[in-house]
Motif scaffolding. Structure first.
Motif, PDB file in Angstrom:
ATOM      1  N   VAL A 290      16.102  18.351   6.497  1.00 55.87           N
ATOM      2  CA  VAL A 290      15.896  17.087   7.220  1.00 55.87           C
ATOM      3  C   VAL A 290      15.233  16.041   6.327  1.00 55.87           C
ATOM      4  O   VAL A 290      14.479  16.360   5.399  1.00 55.87           O
ATOM      5  CB  VAL A 290      15.056  17.296   8.495  1.00 55.87           C
TER       6      VAL A 290
ATOM      7  N   HIS B 264      13.694   9.568   9.340  1.00 52.91           N
ATOM      8  CA  HIS B 264      14.406   8.323   9.644  1.00 52.91           C
ATOM      9  C   HIS B 264      13.612   7.567  10.697  1.00 52.91           C
ATOM     10  O   HIS B 264      13.377   8.074  11.793  1.00 52.91           O
ATOM     11  CB  HIS B 264      15.816   8.588  10.142  1.00 52.91           C
TER      12      HIS B 264
ATOM     13  N   TYR C 245      17.738   1.987   6.543  1.00 55.89           N
ATOM     14  CA  TYR C 245      17.915   3.110   5.616  1.00 55.89           C
ATOM     15  C   TYR C 245      17.287   2.695   4.293  1.00 55.89           C
ATOM     16  O   TYR C 245      17.939   2.216   3.390  1.00 55.89           O
ATOM     17  CB  TYR C 245      19.392   3.465   5.467  1.00 55.89           C
TER      18      TYR C 245
ATOM     19  N   SER D 239      24.118  14.158   9.571  1.00 61.90           N
ATOM     20  CA  SER D 239      23.282  12.965   9.543  1.00 61.90           C
ATOM     21  C   SER D 239      23.767  11.925  10.550  1.00 61.90           C
ATOM     22  O   SER D 239      23.018  11.025  10.916  1.00 61.90           O
ATOM     23  CB  SER D 239      23.250  12.363   8.137  1.00 61.90           C
TER      24      SER D 239
ATOM     25  N   SER E 185      17.281  16.830  17.235  1.00 59.49           N
ATOM     26  CA  SER E 185      17.413  15.444  16.798  1.00 59.49           C
ATOM     27  C   SER E 185      18.299  14.630  17.737  1.00 59.49           C
ATOM     28  O   SER E 185      18.292  13.400  17.684  1.00 59.49           O
ATOM     29  CB  SER E 185      17.970  15.382  15.376  1.00 59.49           C
TER      30      SER E 185
ATOM     31  N   ASN F 228      19.346  15.096  -0.908  1.00 61.73           N
ATOM     32  CA  ASN F 228      19.364  14.626   0.480  1.00 61.73           C
ATOM     33  C   ASN F 228      18.622  13.301   0.617  1.00 61.73           C
ATOM     34  O   ASN F 228      19.048  12.417   1.367  1.00 61.73           O
ATOM     35  CB  ASN F 228      18.751  15.678   1.402  1.00 61.73           C
TER      36      ASN F 228
ATOM     37  N   ILE G  85      16.263  13.868  10.624  1.00 62.56           N
ATOM     38  CA  ILE G  85      17.720  13.907  10.633  1.00 62.56           C
ATOM     39  C   ILE G  85      18.160  14.811   9.490  1.00 62.56           C
ATOM     40  O   ILE G  85      17.718  14.640   8.352  1.00 62.56           O
ATOM     41  CB  ILE G  85      18.351  12.509  10.451  1.00 62.56           C
ATOM     42  N   CYS G  86      19.027  15.758   9.796  1.00 61.18           N
ATOM     43  CA  CYS G  86      19.457  16.703   8.779  1.00 61.18           C
ATOM     44  C   CYS G  86      20.486  16.052   7.850  1.00 61.18           C
ATOM     45  O   CYS G  86      21.391  15.347   8.305  1.00 61.18           O
ATOM     46  CB  CYS G  86      20.055  17.938   9.435  1.00 61.18           C
ATOM     47  N   TYR G  87      20.327  16.283   6.560  1.00 59.91           N
ATOM     48  CA  TYR G  87      21.236  15.727   5.557  1.00 59.91           C
ATOM     49  C   TYR G  87      21.762  16.847   4.667  1.00 59.91           C
ATOM     50  O   TYR G  87      21.252  17.983   4.680  1.00 59.91           O
ATOM     51  CB  TYR G  87      20.524  14.679   4.696  1.00 59.91           C
TER      52      TYR G  87
ATOM     53  N   TYR H 289      20.406   9.802   1.880  1.00 63.53           N
ATOM     54  CA  TYR H 289      19.849   8.899   2.887  1.00 63.53           C
ATOM     55  C   TYR H 289      19.757   7.479   2.322  1.00 63.53           C
ATOM     56  O   TYR H 289      20.186   6.514   2.955  1.00 63.53           O
ATOM     57  CB  TYR H 289      18.474   9.400   3.311  1.00 63.53           C
TER      58      TYR H 289
ATOM     59  N   GLY I 169      25.940  13.851   1.928  1.00 67.65           N
ATOM     60  CA  GLY I 169      25.930  13.132   3.188  1.00 67.65           C
ATOM     61  C   GLY I 169      26.920  13.629   4.216  1.00 67.65           C
ATOM     62  O   GLY I 169      26.884  13.196   5.374  1.00 67.65           O
TER      63      GLY I 169
END
Length: 833
Positions: free
Chosen positions: A236, A239, A284, A365, A44, A412, A339-341, A416, A345
């Motif tokens: 993930v 995004h 977002y 993230s 990422s 997650n 994007i890893c969450y 986000y 967060g």
């Protein structure tokens, strides 16, 4: 040259986070190797927008971001590589006063870290940045020293720096197995080769022997967890961001003006920065889906997801509203990447649960922003035993074994969606709730309970009105005194003046028994062990001598101990305790540890009339004697019967009043609840939530783990000398004594604004000097003033010292009080009857 097969530290993952960790470990003198399955930055990192925002409502994360931003500015001089840092600043705009309240609370926290910021009015914004529409703005906060960076360039600079400090970096090696030998890790890796555009495994394998392993595998965190045999919530989420063609108005502006800062319209849920005469818009939005819950496919490399631009249409239109000239710029490019969450967060940084010398750095993230600081502080944890700041809020063990894949995905997605939602200190996010409920949940809900979530448990924060429930906004929250505030005042007064009951079922509970248990606990904790039938408060320390965990120890028999600790930290405490027991069983003798959190419910009954309620319910030959100071002394435990329920009653109260904790079989909780409520009716028994309890414990200067107590202060700095027996040897003692007293914990009474109390994130001042910070805050019903606890310079920790607290941009008068300003002699707790 042959590949090394023996290293002290192996870092797995070659994105920004992994290269930073390798850099900082190598700089600390550790023999370090980094393995990357593809090319550096191929996860990422490559599609990240490279923003470096300071803004964060967490103390540890703010330190991490601050370190990153300062560190990145030094890389070119050290390595000769330009990391591509554009120090343009960051302008975070507000459309509402509530948003400005959020910025003001953040700004006070930022002051405790030393983060520079400025305040701008709409007129200031219009004057400086005329392309920005300001007629519907209230104001903004500007960070002049951050901006954005080229993710690939900063990663390569850190990689070069790591090599300069002696680290080895190997690309195209995929880790396929981890085996702990009891002394080190054997890590099996396979050479990856490219065939037809795909990365595939070859027949070449190697085993690397590493004393420590750090995983920073980004989007591949699920695969890593499966190889390690652990569960992780790092999954993930999609995004999207778009890049526009040049905006003619922006091109004209730039002929004689510098770049705009990174622009954030938090209420519209997007960021914008300049890009080659155009704009990058990163929204977002709602309904961004989590992906790859069981691991990224082997074929997924530097890939992207299909676009879903309709999902971000609202954010795009609000971008045009805020920067009207952008309507003339066509779309040039667009991205939809993983994007890893994590559910809250925050990343997972620290020891892996259940494993030795295995460290996680997953779930980022905001990975570019956090990479530099994560490497710095994680290296401190690994090389020195602890970081200089408390990293517990990022610890991977904050999520218990109850956490499932569905829970992680839904939370997650919520995290986000909440990036730009107002971050109220009294916020309670709704996804995946209720999940863990005490048996009396429905009974409390029927009585107006408004729940918060602690370690998955539903716990009443306060009780709303029953006479007009439809007229009360139970979701009301605020940066000031929310709609719940008056109810918390009533509940706090009920305990001070009559009797209240708190559901404390979420407490973490362990049973330790066996011939070695007493000797182990004597070494493991700071205080003298209690005698049979008695209790004490004690602390377990880190290797650095700071506070790792607070325990209430109840000695049930010579070799049997019941340990109670904070409810929010069950997996964190359980893992720490289990590892310590296993390490010392050969030294002290056989021991058996049981996490019995779910087996026992807890009601805390407190107030001047608490004894009256129990006297009407207890089954005993002489109820009066059974509950008297002689029959049931303060700081003792007794097995009693309340109705048909066997109860392990502990005479202690976190509220500072006469009281008992009633630990009972979970399956009998509803019967006990009904009997207590019936017995309490004649005595005015009031149900009380966690917010009132938090205020009451501050009136008694009771420190709380995660606020006053943490891995950045010793028990002596926390003012807990009476719970530290310096006549004995215990784990961390020498380090604690060597640390000395860098700051002291104090309680303050505060003359703040009429509509707000401190939250425990505020900066403390003596004149023009910033001298400390609050760690807790609230309102005191006993003194009719705001109250707070925090740390200050030792010379200022003297009762009567005047200080100021930063709230809503202003400095408000405060005074250091004596410890336990309410009932300092504990006469009310010890009251007989």
């Amino acid at each position: 040259m042959r590949m090394k097969t023996h290293v002290r530290a192996l870092v797995v993952g070659g994105g920004a986070v992994g290269t930073s960790i390798a850099y900082h470990l190598a700089k600390a003198g550790w023999d370090t190797m980094l393995l990357e399955r593809d090319e550096l930055t191929s996860g990422s990192t490559w599609h990240a927008a490279g923003l470096l925002p300071y803004f964060n409502m967490g103390y540890a994360t703010s330190h991490i971001h601050d370190y990153s931003i300062r560190f990145y500015k030094t890389l070119e001089e050290e390595t000769g590589l330009n990391p591509g840092f554009s120090v343009v600043g960051n302008l975070r705009m507000a459309q509402t006063q509530a948003r400005m309240d959020e910025y003001e609370l953040y700004a006070s926290l930022a002051e405790t870290v030393g983060i520079p910021h400025e305040w701008l009015t709409p007129a200031d914004i219009a004057d400086r940045y005329p392309l920005v529409r300001t007629d519907d703005l209230v104001g903004a906060i500007l960070h002049p020293t951050d901006g954005y960076i080229n993710p690939a360039d900063v990663t390569m600079a850190m990689a070069r720096g790591a090599r300069q400090h002696g680290a080895t970096i190997e690309r195209r090696w995929q880790v396929d197995g981890y085996h702990w030998t009891g002394e080190h890790w054997d890590v099996t890796a396979t050479r990856m080769v490219e065939r037809g555009g795909n990365l595939v495994a070859s027949d070449e394998q190697v085993t690397i022997h590493a004393e420590h392993v750090v995983t920073a595998t980004g989007n591949h965190a699920q695969r890593t967890a499966q190889l390690l045999g652990i569960k992780t919530p790092a999954i993930v989420v999609e995004h999207q961001y778009i890049v526009t063609e040049p905006d003619p108005a922006l091109v004209e502006w730039r002929k004689s003006n510098p770049q705009h800062p990174v622009l954030r319209d938090a209420d519209a849920k997007w960021y914008v920065r300049e890009e080659r005469g155009g704009w990058i818009l990163g929204p977002y939005e709602q309904n961004a889906p989590a992906r790859f819950p069981f691991g990224v496919p082997d074929s997924f490399r530097a890939d992207l997801f299909p676009l879903d631009l309709e999902r971000i249409e609202q954010e795009y239109m609000s971008f045009i509203h805020r920067i009207p000239s952008s309507e003339n710029a066509g779309l040039k490019d667009d991205f939809n990447g993983p994007i890893c969450y994590t559910p809250d967060g925050n990343p997972l940084v620290g020891p892996a649960p259940g494993l030795r010398n295995m460290w996680l750095a997953e779930g980022f993230s905001f990975g570019i922003t956090a990479a530099g600081g994560t490497g710095h502080y994680l290296a401190q944890m690994m090389t020195s035993g602890e970081a200089e700041i408390d990293m517990a809020s990022l610890d991977p063990r904050r999520f218990g074994k109850w956490m499932t894949t569905e829970y992680a995905m839904r939370k997650n997605e919520e995290a986000y969606d909440h990036v730009y939602v107002l971050h109220h200190p009294d916020e309670e996010r709704p996804a995946c709730r209720p999940l863990k409920t005490a048996p009396c949940y429905d009974r409390m809900k029927a009585r107006g309970a408004q729940f918060g979530c602690v370690n998955g448990w539903e716990r009443p924060n306060y009780f709303g009105p029953l006479d007009a429930p439809d007229s009360f906004d139970h979701d009301s929250r605020s940066f000031r005194r929310g709609a719940w505030w008056g109810h918390a005042v009533t509940e706090a007064k009920a305990i001070r003046e009559g009797v209240g009951m708190i559901d404390a079922t979420a407490f973490t509970k362990h049973m330790l028994r066996g011939p070695g248990a007493a000797a182990f606990l004597d070494w493991f904790t700071t205080n003298k062990l209690p005698k049979v039938g008695r209790i004490n408060l004690t602390y377990a320390l880190t290797e650095a001598g700071t506070t790792r965990t607070e325990y209430t120890i109840v000695r049930l028999a010579e070799d049997t101990f019941y340990l109670v600790s904070a409810g929010a930290w069950q997996a964190y405490d359980s893992d720490f305790l289990a590892k310590a027991v296993n390490d010392k069983v050969n030294d002290f003798g056989p021991m058996w540890l049981d996490d019995c959190t779910g087996a026992h419910g807890v009601f805390a009954l407190a107030g001047p009339r608490a004894r009256d309620v129990l006297r009407d319910l207890i089954v005993a030959p002489d109820p009066t004697f059974a509950l008297s100071n002689k029959g049931f002394p303060w700081l003792s435990a007794r097995r009693i019967e309340l109705g048909m329920v066997p109860v392990n009653a502990i005479r202690v109260a976190y509220t500072g009043e006469l009281g008992w904790e009633l630990h009972h079989p979970m399956e009998m909780q509803n019967h006990l609840f009904d009997r207590l409520m019936a017995a309490g009716e004649a005595h005015g028994l009031t149900l009380v939530g966690a917010r009132a309890q938090n205020w009451l414990r501050q009136e008694k200067s009771y420190r709380a783990f995660g606020t006053e107590l943490g891995r950045d202060a010793t028990p002596l700095e926390a003012g807990l000398d009476r719970f530290v027996d310096l006549s004995k040897d215990f784990h961390g003692k020498a380090a604690m004594e060597e640390t000395g007293i860098r700051s002291k914990c104090v309680t303050l009474l505060i003359d703040g604004p009429d509509d707000a109390d401190p939250w425990g994130r505020e900066a403390l001042y003596a004149g023009d000097d910033r001298v400390g910070r609050l760690t807790s805050g609230g309102y005191s019903v006993a003194f009719g003033r705001s109250i707070g606890m925090g740390y200050v310079r030792p010379d200022l920790a003297v009762p009567g010292t005047p200080l100021q607290v930063r709230m809503q941009r202003a400095l408000w008068e405060a005074e250091v009080t004596e410890d336990s300003p309410y009932d300092p002699t504990n006469a009310r707790i010890r009251a007989d009857g």
